[in-house]
Structure formats: C-alpha cells, structure tokens
Design an enzyme around this catalytic site. Sequence first.
Site, short mmCIF file in Angstrom:
data_model
loop_
_atom_site.label_atom_id
_atom_site.label_comp_id
_atom_site.label_asym_id
_atom_site.label_seq_id
_atom_site.Cartn_x
_atom_site.Cartn_y
_atom_site.Cartn_z
N CYS A 115 21.59 35.58 29.57
CA CYS A 115 20.68 36.76 29.97
C CYS A 115 19.30 36.76 28.79
O CYS A 115 18.58 37.52 28.98
CB CYS A 115 21.54 37.83 29.96
SG CYS A 115 22.81 37.75 31.03
N HIS A 248 16.52 43.81 28.52
CA HIS A 248 17.31 42.91 29.42
C HIS A 248 18.07 44.21 30.30
O HIS A 248 18.72 45.08 29.47
CB HIS A 248 18.45 42.05 28.73
CG HIS A 248 19.36 41.43 29.55
ND1 HIS A 248 19.02 41.26 30.96
CD2 HIS A 248 20.88 41.45 29.52
CE1 HIS A 248 20.02 40.75 31.31
NE2 HIS A 248 21.17 40.80 30.69
N ASN A 278 21.94 43.26 37.23
CA ASN A 278 21.64 42.28 36.04
C ASN A 278 21.47 40.90 36.83
O ASN A 278 22.27 40.24 37.26
CB ASN A 278 22.99 42.30 35.33
CG ASN A 278 22.77 41.10 34.02
OD1 ASN A 278 21.73 40.46 34.02
ND2 ASN A 278 23.83 41.37 33.03
N1 ACO Z 1 35.47 49.12 40.47
C1 ACO Z 1 36.48 50.03 40.13
N2 ACO Z 1 37.15 49.87 39.12
C2 ACO Z 1 37.25 48.89 38.11
C3 ACO Z 1 35.82 48.20 38.48
C4 ACO Z 1 35.15 48.41 39.52
N3 ACO Z 1 34.04 47.47 39.76
N4 ACO Z 1 35.78 47.15 37.39
C5 ACO Z 1 36.84 47.39 36.67
N5 ACO Z 1 37.66 48.35 36.93
C6 ACO Z 1 38.62 49.30 36.48
C7 ACO Z 1 39.47 48.31 35.72
O1 ACO Z 1 40.43 47.55 36.52
C8 ACO Z 1 40.59 49.14 34.86
O2 ACO Z 1 41.39 49.75 35.25
P1 ACO Z 1 42.66 50.04 34.84
O3 ACO Z 1 42.60 51.07 33.76
O4 ACO Z 1 43.57 50.83 35.80
O5 ACO Z 1 43.32 48.85 34.26
C9 ACO Z 1 39.23 50.38 34.51
O6 ACO Z 1 38.29 50.27 35.55
C10 ACO Z 1 38.56 50.18 33.15
O7 ACO Z 1 38.08 48.75 33.03
P2 ACO Z 1 37.29 48.25 31.91
O8 ACO Z 1 36.87 47.03 32.01
O9 ACO Z 1 37.86 48.67 30.59
O10 ACO Z 1 35.77 49.18 32.15
P3 ACO Z 1 34.86 49.50 31.16
O11 ACO Z 1 34.77 50.95 31.08
O12 ACO Z 1 34.92 48.59 29.76
O13 ACO Z 1 33.50 49.06 32.10
C11 ACO Z 1 32.02 47.46 32.19
C12 ACO Z 1 33.44 47.78 32.19
C13 ACO Z 1 31.07 48.11 32.90
C14 ACO Z 1 31.81 45.88 32.47
C15 ACO Z 1 31.54 47.32 30.60
O14 ACO Z 1 32.66 47.06 30.06
C16 ACO Z 1 30.15 47.16 30.35
O15 ACO Z 1 29.30 47.53 31.06
N6 ACO Z 1 30.09 45.79 29.31
C17 ACO Z 1 28.93 45.30 29.17
C18 ACO Z 1 29.08 43.92 29.92
C19 ACO Z 1 27.60 43.69 30.39
O16 ACO Z 1 27.00 44.40 30.78
N7 ACO Z 1 27.79 42.37 30.73
C20 ACO Z 1 26.90 41.90 31.47
C21 ACO Z 1 26.35 40.59 31.21
S1 ACO Z 1 26.28 40.42 29.52
C22 ACO Z 1 24.80 40.70 29.44
O17 ACO Z 1 23.89 40.72 30.31
C23 ACO Z 1 24.36 41.46 28.10
#
Ligand code: ACO
Length: 321
Positions: A115, A248, A278
């Site tokens: 990215c 980004h 993204n």
């Molecule tokens: N829809 C519904 N529920 C979901 C989804 C979804 N798409 N995805 C995960 N969940 C659930 C999980 O199963 C979990 O459920 P549980 O508590 O019953 O086990 C709950 O939601 C929380 O999951 P987490 O992974 O802890 O969610 P979090 O609040 O961390 O959000 C996210 C996840 C949005 C990916 C966040 O961590 C994030 O934005 N991280 C940054 C990563 C990123 O942006 N990556 C892009 C690529 S890297 C880059 O470009 C820099």
Amino acid sequence: MIYAKIAGTGSYLPGEPVTNDDLVRRGVDTSDEWIRSRTGICARHFAPSGSKSSELALFAARRAIEAAGCAADDIDLIIVATSTPDFIFPSTATLVQAGLGIQNNGAAFDVQAVCCGFVYALATAEKFIRSGSHRRALVIGAEVFSSILDWSDRGTCVLFGDGAGAVVLEASDKPGIRAVALHADGRHHRELWVPGTVAGGQVMGDPFLRMQGQAVFKFAVKVLDEVAQEVVSLANVPQESIDWLVPHQANIRIIQSSAKRLGLPMEKVVTTVGFHGNTSAASIPLALDCAVRDGRIRAGQRLVLEGIGGGFAWGAALVDF
Ligand code: ACO
C-alpha cells in the site's frame, strides 16, 4: 537545480460501485453499519474476473499523459507500483510501455511496497529525474486486489477494492517534490501478507491476503504521524503551509489521526476511502487525481502524500503541485 514536478494526473476505477449491502447480498457475513463505522467505507469497485493490473494502469496512464500535455513517446521511465502484477514476470511496467506504444527503449520496472508502493515509486522516479538521467516518468499505482481476497474472511474482504492512478513526473527548474522519506521494518511482515508463492507448477502456501487488523491499525497511526512530520521538517517548510493531505486510503480513523497530528482540519484532507475502499498502491494517486479533477487541488498548492503497507513499509512525500 533539477526538480521533479507533477505535470499531470489520471486514474481509473473499473465497473460500478459495489456497496456494503451488495457484499451482504453476495453472501459476506457482515453489515453496512459494521463496515462504515469501523472503516468509513461505503463502496468499492471490482474489476471483472480475469482483469489485469496493466489494463487498469493503461486507462489511468493515458489520462495522466493527456493531462500533462505530452506524448507517450516523451516518457523515458515507467514505474508501476503493484502487489497484483499481471505475471510473475515480465514487470507490469513493461506491459504498460507496450500498451502505450512506446518505442523509445526507456526504462520500465515495478516496485513492490504494497500500500506504500506509490510513495516508493514516486520517490524512485524523483531520484532518476533529479540525477538528470531521465526527463519524464510515468508513475503508476495499479491493483486488482480482488484477486487476492478470501471472500470467507470478512475481516479483510470488505476493506479492499480495485483501481489505478498515475502521474507524469517531469524535470523542472521549479520545485516539485521537495522531500521524501521512506522506511520499512520487515520484522512485521507476518502482520499483513499474502504468504503464498508459485513453485513446481503449483501454488505453495496461501494465495490470499491475511492481516492482523488491530496490529496494523496501531502501527499505521504511529508511523504515519511520524513520517508526515519528517517530510515537513526535511523540506524545511512551515507546517501551516500545507494545503492538502493526500493519505493512503485504508481507514477513515487512521486518516483522521494523521490529519489531527498535522494540524489540518478534515476539509483539507482528500478522502476517497468511502467510495473506493482500500485500493493499495492505487489509493494515493486515485485520491490525488480525484481532487485535481474536481478543482480542489490546484497548481501552486503544497501537498503531503503518505502511505503504509505490508512489510511494514511506509513513507511520505512533500510536494509543491
Ligand atoms: N463484519 C462484521 N463483523 C466483523 C467483520 C465484518 N466485516 N470483520 C470482523 N468482524 C467481527 C469479528 O469477527 C469480531 O467479532 P467477535 O468480537 O465476535 O470475535 C469483531 O468484529 C471485532 O473484530 P476485530 O478484528 O477486533 O475488529 P476491529 O475493531 O479491530 O476492526 C479493522 C477491524 C476494521 C480491520 C481494524 O482493525 C482496522 O481498520 N485495522 C487497520 C487495518 C487496515 O486498514 N488494513 C488495510 C490494509 S493495511 C494498510 O493499507 C495500511
């Protein structure tokens, strides 16, 4: 003094927007509310199955060349940032060169920094131009990320989209790119990766994107804050002189944190994550082109571009547009 200056921008998004509700209808176990509240994403675009990054790149490249007012044969360097190349080899950049009909035997190669690929590619092209070895570069970020998504992994498949963005960067006696900073820390490579390869005629390992979302989030917020400050300091310009942050587009919450640290209100931040998702290496040039074409970013303004991707690899550029 030779500077490298952006002379034109272009971008391309394939197909129609696919909303969060469309993903639910396609069988992903998620909801519009979950995706929107955690990431800011409402929709993204997916290229038809079998599409190649070079095809998307070519659309964006032609628009950037037209905006720059040059001919394709004036381009003597092509750098494509992509993590979804058409083939293992040759580089996607050589395919773009052929697609544009360029016959000048200029250089063409790919850059892999996920990215952050566009920032790495831009920084590389800038050094070629400043050295005097090349006059006009086409710098592209292009991805068909849908090809590496596991549709049964709702934690990742809802985040990404396909697209391409491009700039023409040319030698100028006026600045230009004033500062770049690139960094990497490979100790984190397992936190965001596609842990597969091809060997012996087979896919070895896992061909899908895997991510530890919270670890990525925390790291991204920290280093993007640092690297944005770093380029402002390297360029030796007042922080208040920044007109636009073009980050980004991974997650609106990461973007908001960066903007706050730079002292910029969200009105001065280009955000396309809501409608592009993204798009990895394509996200920064796509956002840049959107804001140029809708008239927000104008000649003479000062921009900070910043990105982070798998590796981790991260970086920023301070650009007088
Ligand atoms: N829809 C519904 N529920 C979901 C989804 C979804 N798409 N995805 C995960 N969940 C659930 C999980 O199963 C979990 O459920 P549980 O508590 O019953 O086990 C709950 O939601 C929380 O999951 P987490 O992974 O802890 O969610 P979090 O609040 O961390 O959000 C996210 C996840 C949005 C990916 C966040 O961590 C994030 O934005 N991280 C940054 C990563 C990123 O942006 N990556 C892009 C690529 S890297 C880059 O470009 C820099």
